[in-house]
Design an enzyme around this catalytic site. Structure first.
Site, PDB file in Angstrom:
ATOM      1  N   GLU A 105       0.834  -1.212   0.000  1.00 21.22           N
ATOM      2  CA  GLU A 105       0.000   0.000   0.000  1.00 21.22           C
ATOM      3  C   GLU A 105       0.865   1.257   0.000  1.00 21.22           C
ATOM      4  OE1 GLU A 105      -2.287  -1.560   3.395  1.00 21.22           O
ATOM      5  OE2 GLU A 105      -4.088  -1.119   2.220  1.00 21.22           O
ATOM      6  N   GLU A 125      -3.789  -9.504   3.660  1.00 26.13           N
ATOM      7  CA  GLU A 125      -4.575  -9.196   4.867  1.00 26.13           C
ATOM      8  C   GLU A 125      -5.710 -10.177   5.129  1.00 26.13           C
ATOM      9  OE1 GLU A 125      -3.416  -6.986   2.773  1.00 26.13           O
ATOM     10  OE2 GLU A 125      -2.792  -5.140   3.781  1.00 26.13           O
TER      11      GLU A 125
HETATM   12  C1  3H9 Z   1      -1.358  -5.004   7.123  1.00 26.45           C
HETATM   13  O1  3H9 Z   1      -0.374  -4.669   6.534  1.00 26.45           O
HETATM   14  C2  3H9 Z   1      -2.554  -4.120   7.314  1.00 26.45           C
HETATM   15  C3  3H9 Z   1      -2.584  -2.932   6.400  1.00 26.45           C
HETATM   16  O2  3H9 Z   1      -3.317  -3.211   5.231  1.00 26.45           O
HETATM   17  C4  3H9 Z   1      -3.286  -1.786   7.017  1.00 26.45           C
HETATM   18  C5  3H9 Z   1      -2.685  -1.185   8.231  1.00 26.45           C
HETATM   19  C6  3H9 Z   1      -3.372   0.056   8.694  1.00 26.45           C
HETATM   20  N1  3H9 Z   1       4.368  -7.675  11.854  1.00 26.45           N
HETATM   21  O3  3H9 Z   1       7.680 -15.299   8.816  1.00 26.45           O
HETATM   22  P1  3H9 Z   1       9.072 -15.136   9.308  1.00 26.45           P
HETATM   23  C7  3H9 Z   1       7.915 -11.364  12.278  1.00 26.45           C
HETATM   24  S1  3H9 Z   1      -1.468  -6.528   7.851  1.00 26.45           S
HETATM   25  C8  3H9 Z   1       5.072  -8.057  12.916  1.00 26.45           C
HETATM   26  O4  3H9 Z   1       9.608 -16.183  10.204  1.00 26.45           O
HETATM   27  P2  3H9 Z   1      10.056 -15.440   6.633  1.00 26.45           P
HETATM   28  C9  3H9 Z   1       7.621 -12.830  12.525  1.00 26.45           C
HETATM   29  O5  3H9 Z   1       6.703 -12.983  13.569  1.00 26.45           O
HETATM   30  C10 3H9 Z   1       0.112  -7.273   7.535  1.00 26.45           C
HETATM   31  N2  3H9 Z   1       5.964  -9.070  12.895  1.00 26.45           N
HETATM   32  O6  3H9 Z   1      10.111 -14.898   8.118  1.00 26.45           O
HETATM   33  C11 3H9 Z   1       9.007 -13.363  12.847  1.00 26.45           C
HETATM   34  O7  3H9 Z   1       9.282 -12.994  14.178  1.00 26.45           O
HETATM   35  P3  3H9 Z   1      10.207 -13.918  15.114  1.00 26.45           P
HETATM   36  C12 3H9 Z   1       0.209  -7.793   6.158  1.00 26.45           C
HETATM   37  C13 3H9 Z   1       6.134  -9.705  11.738  1.00 26.45           C
HETATM   38  O8  3H9 Z   1      11.283 -14.944   5.994  1.00 26.45           O
HETATM   39  C14 3H9 Z   1       9.915 -12.535  11.942  1.00 26.45           C
HETATM   40  O9  3H9 Z   1       9.163 -11.364  11.604  1.00 26.45           O
HETATM   41  N3  3H9 Z   1       1.446  -8.509   6.015  1.00 26.45           N
HETATM   42  C15 3H9 Z   1       5.433  -9.346  10.590  1.00 26.45           C
HETATM   43  O10 3H9 Z   1       9.744 -16.888   6.613  1.00 26.45           O
HETATM   44  C16 3H9 Z   1      10.305 -13.252  10.667  1.00 26.45           C
HETATM   45  O11 3H9 Z   1       9.109 -13.721  10.026  1.00 26.45           O
HETATM   46  C17 3H9 Z   1       1.539  -9.836   6.231  1.00 26.45           C
HETATM   47  O12 3H9 Z   1       0.571 -10.494   6.524  1.00 26.45           O
HETATM   48  C18 3H9 Z   1       4.506  -8.274  10.672  1.00 26.45           C
HETATM   49  N4  3H9 Z   1       3.796  -7.854   9.607  1.00 26.45           N
HETATM   50  O13 3H9 Z   1       8.788 -14.729   5.989  1.00 26.45           O
HETATM   51  C19 3H9 Z   1       2.902 -10.437   6.059  1.00 26.45           C
HETATM   52  N5  3H9 Z   1       5.800 -10.172   9.573  1.00 26.45           N
HETATM   53  O14 3H9 Z   1      11.535 -13.949  14.428  1.00 26.45           O
HETATM   54  C20 3H9 Z   1       3.255 -11.285   7.246  1.00 26.45           C
HETATM   55  C21 3H9 Z   1       6.733 -10.992  10.077  1.00 26.45           C
HETATM   56  O15 3H9 Z   1      10.172 -13.211  16.429  1.00 26.45           O
HETATM   57  N6  3H9 Z   1       4.585 -11.798   7.177  1.00 26.45           N
HETATM   58  N7  3H9 Z   1       6.941 -10.719  11.383  1.00 26.45           N
HETATM   59  O16 3H9 Z   1       9.522 -15.253  15.135  1.00 26.45           O
HETATM   60  C22 3H9 Z   1       4.946 -12.835   6.370  1.00 26.45           C
HETATM   61  O17 3H9 Z   1       4.167 -13.329   5.575  1.00 26.45           O
HETATM   62  C23 3H9 Z   1       6.329 -13.389   6.499  1.00 26.45           C
HETATM   63  O18 3H9 Z   1       6.812 -13.004   7.761  1.00 26.45           O
HETATM   64  C24 3H9 Z   1       7.354 -12.887   5.432  1.00 26.45           C
HETATM   65  C25 3H9 Z   1       8.766 -13.359   5.802  1.00 26.45           C
HETATM   66  C26 3H9 Z   1       6.946 -13.492   4.068  1.00 26.45           C
HETATM   67  C27 3H9 Z   1       7.359 -11.405   5.349  1.00 26.45           C
END
Ligand code: 3H9
Length: 654
Positions: A105, A125
């Site tokens: 976004e 999301e």
């Molecule tokens: C959003 O954006 C809403 C908006 O539209 C509007 C807002 C107003 N936040 O998965 P990993 C942490 S909703 C906080 O193992 P990978 C995760 O917990 C969001 N923490 O790595 C982990 O922590 P720890 C939309 C997050 O390389 C560490 O980072 N976005 C977030 O296998 C490493 O993560 C998503 O839904 C976060 N957003 O995969 C994306 N993301 O080391 C969510 C990750 O302490 N994230 N962490 O266990 C993912 O899909 C995967 O983490 C990603 C990396 C593909 C990015």
């Protein structure tokens, strides 16, 4: 502490870098620092264009999900994006890694987007029970074809850079991201800043029928999960209204969904999956370096495990009893790899490469140079013990030996080896190359190194590991048996299989328990029950219905009849009067006056049975934490992810 946002100005181009490891989530600190940077740049006449980039492994992967449990704190992400969109100068998003959710976004608020060829872009999301809340539903359909925007937003599935360029989501794919992003920024500064996406008119929209058909199609697929349907409604609103109004409506919908139980459940799952428990001493242990995996047995399970290992890059040696069985197993594995290629999960050269790492043969000799050997033979203690005794002779002394048993005592299996510390349970779920759950069974003598290796292997296989202690059925099968028992009791009291299955479908399961049993086959469970008959507590309630069904040779889909009747090889089951007759006879024999059980009561009893057994599993230390149980049930047993798992349903919050 490093600054979450830094600005470097060179030759009139400001490079704004977000640095918030590990995934550059848009936490409050990042939003505040970015808002400050935008204001400074707008006031600096020497700046003619901006590149927005990220440090570390990825572009912004979204809003900071951890902040969603607290009230939002200004500056909010939509405001920051609006400030970029209305900035005096053009901004270019330089995307590497993953631009997800609020990250994409942010990029949509920029005047241009350029991506590294390996970048991935998406709005996931809906997977968190939400819709995009910072302009995604408004700006995306104004940039890419409406059907593409609907697919990206309602499925949450990301697209690669090539597809993003094809549909116009990014302007260019970079050779050298930093340099090419600056060049694009310079071009936009010279050409003049393009109109912001949110200033464009409503999109020409299809007829009402289109939206209604889409809504039905999505609702059918998501089985009670609300966010994908809400996302479609949000897009419809967004494209039929002026952007200003649409942004407000999107935000309101996002905030409402953020408070929903489904979103809470899905956010809980997101962290539960990433933080499954591991015993303390495992954290400090050095895992063994695993390159070559041996698999004993090439049936459905063994072939699936071999294919999963090949797809993850391991070399694999699969051993069978004789050359013919080995050839059949090799065919099965090749078939799985071909199917993976057809689904685009692996390239054709990738299949050839995997097969070049694959060896099959008869006997145990081919396990001599394996780093890990996984036994996947028939579920019988004596057979398994014989296999481990052989493995103990041929495998290297430092090799890890694993059993894929789904309920047998791993300690007893390990006792047949000279060094039980190298024995562990690795319980895969069928089909092993697809199912995410891997139960790691920590037997009494399993060493921290062996366990650490099991975790490392799970990571390479991209599985979700859950540690279980030794007991009959470990975490998953033990809870499954308990709720299965409860379902059979409900049959005796008044329910029919199709009513129980329907209640489970309504709750969000992909299949009901009786349809699943028919698919898996009823004979193995029957054999197990007969074996356990001698040790069963005679006082404990026991339903005979399943046994009586098996006595008639009804073993499920493969015999054309089980809990349901299947006509002419069809996979669609029909309720069968013969089954109903057995059930009614059992009710009568036990003296039950049959009563109708409403769907909510059926689910209440199923959840109750799961929760009681889950609590026992936790109290006995079989599971390390409550959320591990939920992860196991969601990823191994079809518990709907948006319901969070039985412990979440019981009120558990970490
Ligand atoms: C959003 O954006 C809403 C908006 O539209 C509007 C807002 C107003 N936040 O998965 P990993 C942490 S909703 C906080 O193992 P990978 C995760 O917990 C969001 N923490 O790595 C982990 O922590 P720890 C939309 C997050 O390389 C560490 O980072 N976005 C977030 O296998 C490493 O993560 C998503 O839904 C976060 N957003 O995969 C994306 N993301 O080391 C969510 C990750 O302490 N994230 N962490 O266990 C993912 O899909 C995967 O983490 C990603 C990396 C593909 C990015």
């Amino acid at each position: 502490m490093t600054q979450p946002v830094s600005v470097a100005i060179e030759d009139g181009i400001a490079v704004v870098t977000i640095d918030n490891p590990p995934v550059n989530a848009m936490s409050h600190a990042v939003r505040a620092a970015l808002a400050e940077a935008i204001a400074k740049i707008d006031a600096d006449e020497t700046v003619s264009a901006v590149v927005l980039a990220c440090a570390g492994r990825t572009f912004v992967a979204g809003a900071d999900i951890r902040e969603f449990n607290q009230p939002p704190k200004p500056p909010h992400l939509p405001e920051v994006i609006e400030a970029i969109e209305t900035s005096r100068v053009p901004w270019v998003a330089a995307i590497h890694g993953t631009a997800l959710g609020g990250g994409l976004e942010l990029a949509l608020g920029c005047s241009g987007r350029i991506a590294d060829p390996r970048a991935v872009l998406g709005l996931p999301e809906v997977g968190l029970g939400l819709i995009p809340g910072a302009g995604g539903t408004v700006r995306l359909p104004r940039l890419v074809p409406l059907e593409e925007a609907i697919a990206i937003i309602t499925t949450g599935k990301p697209v690669g850079a090539a597809k993003a360029a094809e549909i116009g989501l990014v302007d260019r794919i970079a050779d050298d991201l930093a340099a090419d992003a600056k060049a694009l920024a310079r071009e936009l500064a010279t050409r003049g800043k393009p109109a912001p996406l949110s200033a464009s008119d409503p999109v020409e929209t299809p007829e009402v029928d289109f939206w209604e058909a889409k809504r039905e199609e999505i609702a059918r697929k998501v089985r009670g999960q609300l966010s994908p349907v809400e996302a479609l409604d949000a897009i419809r609103d967004a494209v039929t209204h002026h952007a200003g109004d649409a942004l407000g409506a999107e935000r309101a919908r996002f905030l409402r969904l953020k408070e929903s139980e489904q979103s809470e459940a899905l956010r809980y799952m997101f962290f539960a999956e990433r933080n499954t428990g591991r015993p303390d001493d495992v954290r400090d242990a050095e895992p063994a370096d695993i390159r070559k995996v041996g698999v004993v047995g090439g049936g459905t399970m063994g072939s699936g495990i071999a294919a999963a290992c090949l797809l993850a890059g391991f070399s694999v040696a699969l051993g069978e009893q004789d050359a013919e069985a080995a050839a059949r197993a090799a065919e099965r594995v090749a078939g799985i790899l071909d199917a993976a290629a057809r689904r685009g999960l692996i390239s054709e050269p990738g299949v050839a490469d995997a097969l070049a790492r694959f060896d099959t043969g008869a006997g145990y000799g081919l396990f001599a140079d394996c780093d890990l050997v996984i036994e996947a033979v028939f579920e019988d203690m004596d057979v398994k013990k014989a296999v481990f005794a052989e493995l103990d002779k041929v495998a290297r002394r430092d090799a890890i030996l694993a059993s894929n048993t789904s309920y047998l005592d791993v300690n007893e299996i390990a006792a047949t080896t000279a060094d039980p510390s190298r024995v562990v349970g690795l319980h895969f779920f069928s089909p092993a190359h697809v199912m995410k759950l891997l139960e790691i069974v920590n037997a009494g003598a399993t060493s921290p190194r062996t366990l650490a290796t099991a975790f490392a292997v799970a990571k390479t296989l991209r599985k979700t590991p859950v540690v279980a202690g030794v007991c009959d059925g470990f975490i998953g099968n033990r809870i499954f048996s308990a709720f299965r028992r409860e379902c059979d009791f409900m049959l005796e009291e008044g329910a029919l299989p199709q009513q129980i299955d329907a209640a489970m479908l309504d709750f969000g399961f992909a299949m009901g328990i009786y349809a699943v049993s028919d698919l898996a086959g009823l004979d193995i469970g029957w054999a197990t029950r007969k074996r356990q008959a001698a040790t069963r507590d005679p006082q404990a309630r026991y339903s005979r219905i399943a046994d009586r069904i098996c006595e008639r040779g009804r073993f499920g889909q493969k015999t054309g009849a089980g809990w349901y009747r299947y006509e002419d090889g069809s996979r669609i089951g029909h309720p069968d009067p013969e089954v109903e007759k057995i059930i009614l006879e059992e009710s009568e024999r036990l003296g039950f006056r049959r009563v109708t059980l409403p769907a909510d009561e059926i689910m209440h009893r199923i959840l109750g049975a799961m929760q009681r057994e889950a609590q026992a599993v936790l109290d006995e230390g079989i599971a390390l934490k409550a959320s591990d149980i939920d992860v196991a049930l969601v990823h191994g047993y079809g518990f709907p992810r948006h319901q969070g798992g039985p412990m979440f349903k019981a009120g558990y919050r970490p």
